[in-house]
Design a protein around this motif. Structure first.
Motif, PDB file in Angstrom:
ATOM      1  N   VAL A   1       1.091  -1.291   0.019  1.00 42.87           N
ATOM      2  CA  VAL A   1       0.046  -0.018   0.144  1.00 42.87           C
ATOM      3  C   VAL A   1       0.875   1.092   0.177  1.00 42.87           C
ATOM      4  CG1 VAL A   1      -1.591   1.619   1.160  1.00 42.87           C
ATOM      5  CG2 VAL A   1      -1.710  -1.217   1.248  1.00 42.87           C
TER       6      VAL A   1
ATOM      7  N   LYS B   1      -4.062   6.751   1.854  1.00 36.94           N
ATOM      8  CA  LYS B   1      -3.501   5.218   1.336  1.00 36.94           C
ATOM      9  C   LYS B   1      -4.087   4.991   0.023  1.00 36.94           C
ATOM     10  CE  LYS B   1      -3.385   3.482   6.095  1.00 36.94           C
ATOM     11  NZ  LYS B   1      -3.673   2.210   7.031  1.00 36.94           N
TER      12      LYS B   1
ATOM     13  N   ARG C   1      -3.859   1.736  -3.321  1.00 34.68           N
ATOM     14  CA  ARG C   1      -3.478   0.453  -3.595  1.00 34.68           C
ATOM     15  C   ARG C   1      -4.122  -0.069  -4.852  1.00 34.68           C
ATOM     16  NH1 ARG C   1      -6.712  -3.591   0.956  1.00 34.68           N
ATOM     17  NH2 ARG C   1      -8.661  -3.347  -0.063  1.00 34.68           N
TER      18      ARG C   1
END
Length: 215
Positions: A60, A198, A200
């Motif tokens: 991440v 974050k 991802r």
């Protein structure tokens, strides 16, 4: 001797045909045409501005600290872009497209706002400074999917599959904050020291604008 050379040349040619020239798996499209922009390990293919406090943890990308951006090396014009995002409460972030690397705030391109509970009234999925949503379709501390589609001057944003913005840029717009004919980079934003974000599963599907318009 000539026969031996010929056989060797044939063998080398066969090897070249079998072994792919590009072994970078992250740049190969899957069956649906999606290309991964993040290898889950480091910032290969990205460039961080202003010595930003960005790191990779357990696959991440985590951003925080002072203002900075992470720009993709690759540039795209017409595309679908998807990433999974998570914000801590009160955080402000964004994803730019059609941008170019700079050491300060991105100068060109458009920013898709990421903001669920920050004081800025322009919430997640907005095209900041252009057209806005004032209620967030995502929640803090939970992963959500941001999906952006750009074809010509038509921009659509989606959060968890829900359309947030459906914008057609008028002809003649010359402001730096615009869809650009030449396309540009993506950039992930760290807005301020109190924000933590974050990212991802960052991927893009290049599109043919003419074919997309014909559908």
């Amino acid at each position: 001797m000539l026969k031996a050379v010929s056989l060797t040349a044939v063998a080398v040619m066969c090897l070249l045909l079998v072994v792919p020239m590009d072994s970078g798996a992250a740049e190969k499209a899957d069956e649906q045409g999606w290309i991964s922009l993040f290898n889950g390990k480091d910032f290969t293919g990205w460039r961080i501005s202003e010595d930003g406090d960005w790191k990779v943890e357990d696959g991440v990308i985590v951003g925080g600290g002072n203002r900075s951006h992470v720009f993709s090396d690759k540039k795209f014009k017409d595309f679908e872009f998807k990433t999974e995002c998570q914000l801590e409460p009160g955080s402000n972030s964004g994803v730019y497209f059609h941008s170019d690397y700079v050491e300060t705030w991105p100068v060109v391109g458009l920013e898709v706002q990421l903001n669920n509970t920050h004081g800025d009234p322009r919430k997640t999925g907005s095209l900041w400074g252009v057209t806005h949503a004032f209620e967030s379709a995502a929640k803090d501390n939970e992963w959500f999917e941001l999906h952006v589609k750009v074809v010509g001057n038509h921009v659509q944003t989606f959060v968890n599959g829900k359309m947030i913005i459906d914008y057609i840029q008028p002809n003649g717009v010359t402001d730096d904050r615009r869809v650009r004919e030449e396309g540009g980079s993506f950039a992930l934003q760290a807005h301020d020291p109190k924000s933590v974000m974050k990212f991802r599963n960052i991927r893009v599907k290049p599109l043919d604008s003419k074919k997309s318009k014909d559908k």
